[in-house]
Structures are given as structure tokens and as C-alpha cells.
Design a protein around this motif. Structure first.
Motif, mmCIF file in Angstrom:
data_model
loop_
_atom_site.group_PDB
_atom_site.id
_atom_site.type_symbol
_atom_site.label_atom_id
_atom_site.label_comp_id
_atom_site.label_asym_id
_atom_site.label_seq_id
_atom_site.Cartn_x
_atom_site.Cartn_y
_atom_site.Cartn_z
ATOM 1 N N GLY B 97 0.817 -1.217 0.000
ATOM 2 C CA GLY B 97 0.000 0.000 0.000
ATOM 3 C C GLY B 97 0.845 1.259 0.000
ATOM 4 N N CYS B 98 0.216 2.390 0.210
ATOM 5 C CA CYS B 98 0.937 3.660 0.271
ATOM 6 C C CYS B 98 1.549 3.811 1.661
ATOM 7 N N PRO B 99 2.854 4.135 1.736
ATOM 8 C CA PRO B 99 3.501 4.259 3.043
ATOM 9 C C PRO B 99 2.872 5.341 3.921
ATOM 10 N N VAL B 100 2.377 6.399 3.300
ATOM 11 C CA VAL B 100 1.818 7.498 4.085
ATOM 12 C C VAL B 100 0.421 7.138 4.601
ATOM 13 N N GLY B 101 -0.440 6.740 3.681
ATOM 14 C CA GLY B 101 -1.821 6.437 4.059
ATOM 15 C C GLY B 101 -1.943 5.278 5.027
ATOM 16 N N THR B 102 -1.131 4.251 4.847
ATOM 17 C CA THR B 102 -1.255 3.084 5.723
ATOM 18 C C THR B 102 -0.731 3.380 7.125
ATOM 19 N N LEU B 103 0.319 4.192 7.217
ATOM 20 C CA LEU B 103 0.838 4.525 8.556
ATOM 21 C C LEU B 103 -0.129 5.445 9.298
ATOM 22 N N THR B 104 -0.620 6.484 8.618
ATOM 23 C CA THR B 104 -1.536 7.403 9.310
ATOM 24 C C THR B 104 -2.774 6.656 9.793
ATOM 25 N N ASN B 105 -3.266 5.717 8.988
ATOM 26 C CA ASN B 105 -4.447 4.974 9.428
ATOM 27 C C ASN B 105 -4.137 4.043 10.590
ATOM 28 N N GLU B 106 -2.987 3.383 10.538
ATOM 29 C CA GLU B 106 -2.637 2.497 11.659
ATOM 30 C C GLU B 106 -2.524 3.302 12.955
ATOM 31 N N LEU B 107 -1.879 4.453 12.882
ATOM 32 C CA LEU B 107 -1.722 5.278 14.081
ATOM 33 C C LEU B 107 -3.060 5.830 14.551
ATOM 34 N N ALA B 108 -3.970 6.075 13.614
ATOM 35 C CA ALA B 108 -5.316 6.528 13.994
ATOM 36 C C ALA B 108 -6.013 5.440 14.799
ATOM 37 N N LYS B 109 -5.918 4.194 14.335
ATOM 38 C CA LYS B 109 -6.569 3.085 15.040
ATOM 39 C C LYS B 109 -5.934 2.838 16.393
ATOM 40 N N LEU B 110 -4.629 3.053 16.476
ATOM 41 C CA LEU B 110 -3.927 2.859 17.750
ATOM 42 C C LEU B 110 -4.131 4.047 18.677
ATOM 43 N N ASP B 111 -4.781 5.092 18.152
ATOM 44 C CA ASP B 111 -4.952 6.336 18.921
ATOM 45 C C ASP B 111 -3.587 6.830 19.389
ATOM 46 N N HIS B 112 -2.618 6.738 18.512
ATOM 47 C CA HIS B 112 -1.226 7.038 18.841
ATOM 48 C C HIS B 112 -0.963 8.543 18.734
ATOM 49 N N PRO B 113 -0.249 9.094 19.739
ATOM 50 C CA PRO B 113 0.028 10.538 19.732
ATOM 51 C C PRO B 113 0.830 11.008 18.517
ATOM 52 N N ALA B 114 1.570 10.099 17.870
ATOM 53 C CA ALA B 114 2.391 10.503 16.729
ATOM 54 C C ALA B 114 1.587 10.603 15.429
ATOM 55 N N ARG B 115 0.291 10.331 15.498
ATOM 56 C CA ARG B 115 -0.536 10.359 14.287
ATOM 57 C C ARG B 115 -0.431 11.694 13.558
ATOM 58 N N ALA B 116 -0.602 12.773 14.286
ATOM 59 C CA ALA B 116 -0.559 14.107 13.664
ATOM 60 C C ALA B 116 0.789 14.339 12.994
ATOM 61 N N HIS B 117 1.839 13.862 13.620
ATOM 62 C CA HIS B 117 3.181 13.997 13.049
ATOM 63 C C HIS B 117 3.265 13.283 11.701
ATOM 64 N N ALA B 118 2.699 12.068 11.658
ATOM 65 C CA ALA B 118 2.729 11.277 10.423
ATOM 66 C C ALA B 118 1.896 11.928 9.323
ATOM 67 N N VAL B 119 0.800 12.580 9.705
ATOM 68 C CA VAL B 119 -0.038 13.278 8.725
ATOM 69 C C VAL B 119 0.755 14.401 8.054
ATOM 70 N N GLY B 120 1.816 14.860 8.728
ATOM 71 C CA GLY B 120 2.660 15.907 8.168
ATOM 72 C C GLY B 120 3.182 15.580 6.778
ATOM 73 N N VAL B 121 3.424 14.293 6.507
ATOM 74 C CA VAL B 121 3.906 13.915 5.170
ATOM 75 C C VAL B 121 2.816 14.201 4.126
ATOM 76 N N PHE B 122 1.581 13.872 4.482
ATOM 77 C CA PHE B 122 0.461 14.219 3.597
ATOM 78 C C PHE B 122 0.400 15.728 3.385
ATOM 79 N N GLU B 123 0.623 16.464 4.462
ATOM 80 C CA GLU B 123 0.539 17.930 4.373
ATOM 81 C C GLU B 123 1.594 18.497 3.438
ATOM 82 N N LEU B 124 2.764 17.865 3.423
ATOM 83 C CA LEU B 124 3.806 18.312 2.489
ATOM 84 C C LEU B 124 3.342 18.149 1.044
#
Lengths: 194, 194
Positions: B97-124
Motif C-alpha cells: 500500500g501507500c507508506p503514508v496512508g497506511t501509517l496514518t491509518n494504523e496510528l489513527a486506530k492505535l490512537d497514537h500521539p504521533a498520528r498528527a506527526h505522520a499526517v505531516g507527510v500528507f501535508e507536504l
DNA sequence: GTCTATATCGGGATAGAC
DNA sequence: GTCTATCCCGATATAGAC
């Protein structure tokens, strides 16, 4: 509802919200209100319960698609009914993503044997959408159009989950509804995007 | 390359291929060729290494986008360069899959604090695409178009991962390239979809 | 900086009483 | 069918020698 069904129901929800691997037997048992030991009377392994969850999703998807088919005689309206999901379920999608896309991807990464089984839910939507487009007269490219609409749903789901932006979802739904109207000019403007 | 960089590099790859949670310290240590104990000299917790991986991805994405910006003076060509990713990386996308989309979704499900950080790649990607569309004269709706192109990439990635269909990827890339041409008629037909 | 050894915890899975 | 008690393993994380 029997204990087994309650387990499948709770597992279905938790696998969606937390992911398959991150969901422990203890969490499922707690959600149902039974002991961990009792759990194993109904399911021997975690893969067994995953299989049951996938089968439950296949069954509920089949039922939903059949209901949609009964709701309207116009295949165009039916396709729009599918597009509507991203609006109707936008709350859950923002939090957890699409239940189908996120599970198939997780199982792909885990190299899990049940991956193909989980893809079956996608195949149901694909075949159903394909039928609608065939009825609309798009014989040779019906499957191509079906995949395009499916791709819309997955793109919207992933970005809605990342950005938590409901307006984006609405705009994309409007856009593909317009595309649908332009793509199939045999229908009147009254069927257009809303 | 120092040990720390090797660890981040291996973790980056394994998080993509297996998922964040499914990747153990032992697996990363083995990939690098160091002992588990040594690992903790460089990173205290799993969250620390996740943060380092996300920062590495942010840095490499920034660099890639800067290079693309230098490759062509035409913003339309630059957008097409982005679209090309799904073709260039289709092998990895089919598998993981896409490295960005799959990580942000996994962190969303884990309710992980780093989720917003990972979304930063999408923002770029989003901001970069937005700039290209602004240069193309789409001032008010530049961000809307950027999100649409991003959604394309995510829809294609998820379905390509599920169905393992390279032809579908090509068709969708062709389709959005055509859309791009029609959307921006100020450019000549020579810039059209290929 | 790198290693071995070990502590600690949570997960899946089993045995057997009720 | 449901429970408690337990086993086993792999994972994160620590301690301390080299």
C-alpha cells in the motif's frame, strides 16, 4: 443473540476501531462480558474469529447491496446510493477509515492467509457496481467504471481519516456525482449531482 | 552510515512492509545486524524510533518535492510527476500500500500521539500540489484540486494493494491525467495525458 | 558502543472444575 | 457453556560487563 454472535459482533467492531492485531482476546471478552476461558469454547484461534468476522462482513454487505437494489429501479440512483456511504459514515471513517480497505491492507502487511477472504468484500462492491454500470449501457467498460467509483471511496476514506475534513468528503462526493452525470448523458439533468 | 541511521533506515522499511505494531525491536536489530541490547543505546522506546522514522520520511519527502520542482519549470509537468509515483512504485504499493496512508491509518486506530506527526507527510504533498495549482492559475480552488489528486493516489494505492491489478493503476493514472488536461485548458494538447 | 543476561509484562492458548 | 488457574512465548525494556 447467542454468545458466539456477540463475540463476532464485538470482534467485528474492535477489529475495525483498533485493528486486527492490536485487538486482544481479553478486549473482546471484556466487551462481551465473558471470561477469556469461555472465549476458547467458541473460537480456538484468533484466525478462526477473523474468518468469522470476515464472513459476517460478507453477509451484511450482500444484504445491504440487495436492499439497495430493491430501493430503486434506476441503476444510476443505486450507484449514487453507494457514493452516499462516505457521507453517511463520515464520522466513523474520520476516526477509523474504511473497514474494508484498512483490513485488507493490514492483512497484506501481515502476509495473512485470510487476506484474499477479506478482499471478497471489495469484490462484492465491485461486482455490484459493475452490474449497475452494465444496466446503464456501459458494457465493455462497466468494470473500469466500477473500479473508479471504488477508488473514489478509498481515496476519500484515507484522506478524511488523515485530515478530519468533512467538507472535503462532500466536495469529492459532489464531484464524482457530477462525473457520473457527464459520463452517462443518456439520463436527464434531474438525475444530476445533488 | 552510522548505526543510528541504519536503525532508522531498517525501521522505516519494516514499518512500511509489516506495519508499525507488528514490527518488533528484534526484527529491526536483526535487519541492522546488531543485538537487541545495543538497540536501546540509540532509542529508549518504540515511540522514539517511530518519531525518528517519521522525521526521516518528512525530510526525504521535502527533498523529493524540491527535486521535482527543479526538474521542470511547468507546474503541470510537476503535477504529472506526482501522479507518476503510483506507476513507478506500483510493485511496493501492490504489496504494502501507500507508506503514508497506511501509517496514518494504523496510528489513527492505535490512537497514537504521533498520528498528527505522520499526517505531516500528507501535508507536504498537499501544500506542494496546492502551489502547483496556484501557479496554474487555480487560485481559489487550488487546495481542492490538490486534495483531489491526493485522493486519487490513495484510492489507487488501496485498490491496487487489494486486487494486485497493474492495469487498473495505469487506467486511473491515464484518467486523472486527462482530467488534468481538461481541467486546465490554458495548456496545449501536447501537454495532454500519455 | 556493543554485548549478554535478565526482569517484566501482556498476548495467545490449554486444563480442568463447576 | 462458563468459569478460574495456569502455561508458554514473544515483546518491551533494563542492568551491567566488556
Amino acid at each position: 443473540m447467542g454468545t458466539r454472535e456477540q463475540i463476532v459482533d464485538a470482534a467485528n467492531r474492535l477489529f475495525y476501531q483498533q485493528g486486527f492485531e492490536a485487538t486482544s482476546f481479553a478486549a473482546i471478552a471484556e466487551a462481551v462480558g465473558i471470561s477469556r476461558g469461555n472465549f476458547y469454547y467458541h473460537f480456538k484461534t484468533k484466525d478462526e474469529i477473523l474468518q468469522a468476522v470476515i464472513e459476517a462482513r460478507l453477509a451484511s454487505t450482500r444484504q445491504m447491496l440487495a436492499e439497495w437494489a430493491g430501493d430503486s429501479a434506476d441503476p444510476l440512483v443505486r450507484v449514487r446510493r453507494f457514493i452516499e456511504i462516505v457521507i453517511t459514515n463520515r464520522g466513523d471513517i474520520e476516526r477509523y477509515g474504511c473497514p474494508v480497505g484498512t483490513l485488507t491492507n493490514e492483512l497484506a502487511k501481515l502476509d495473512h492467509p485470510a487476506r484474499a477472504h477479506a478482499v471478497g468484500v471489495f469484490e462484492l462492491f465491485r461486482a455490484w457496481l459493475c452490474e449497475q454500470f452494465e444496466e446503464l449501457g456501459a458494457d465493455t467498460q462497466a468494470d473500469d467504471l466500477a473500479m473508479h467509483v471504488l477508488a473514489f471511496s478509498q481515496g476519500v476514506a484515507t484522506l478524511s481519516n488523515a485530515f478530519h475534513d468533512s467538507d472535503f468528503v462532500s466536495r469529492e462526493a459532489y464531484r464524482i456525482n457530477t462525473w457520473l452525470t457527464e459520463r452517462l448523458p443518456s439520463h436527464t439533468a434531474a438525475d444530476g449531482a445533488r
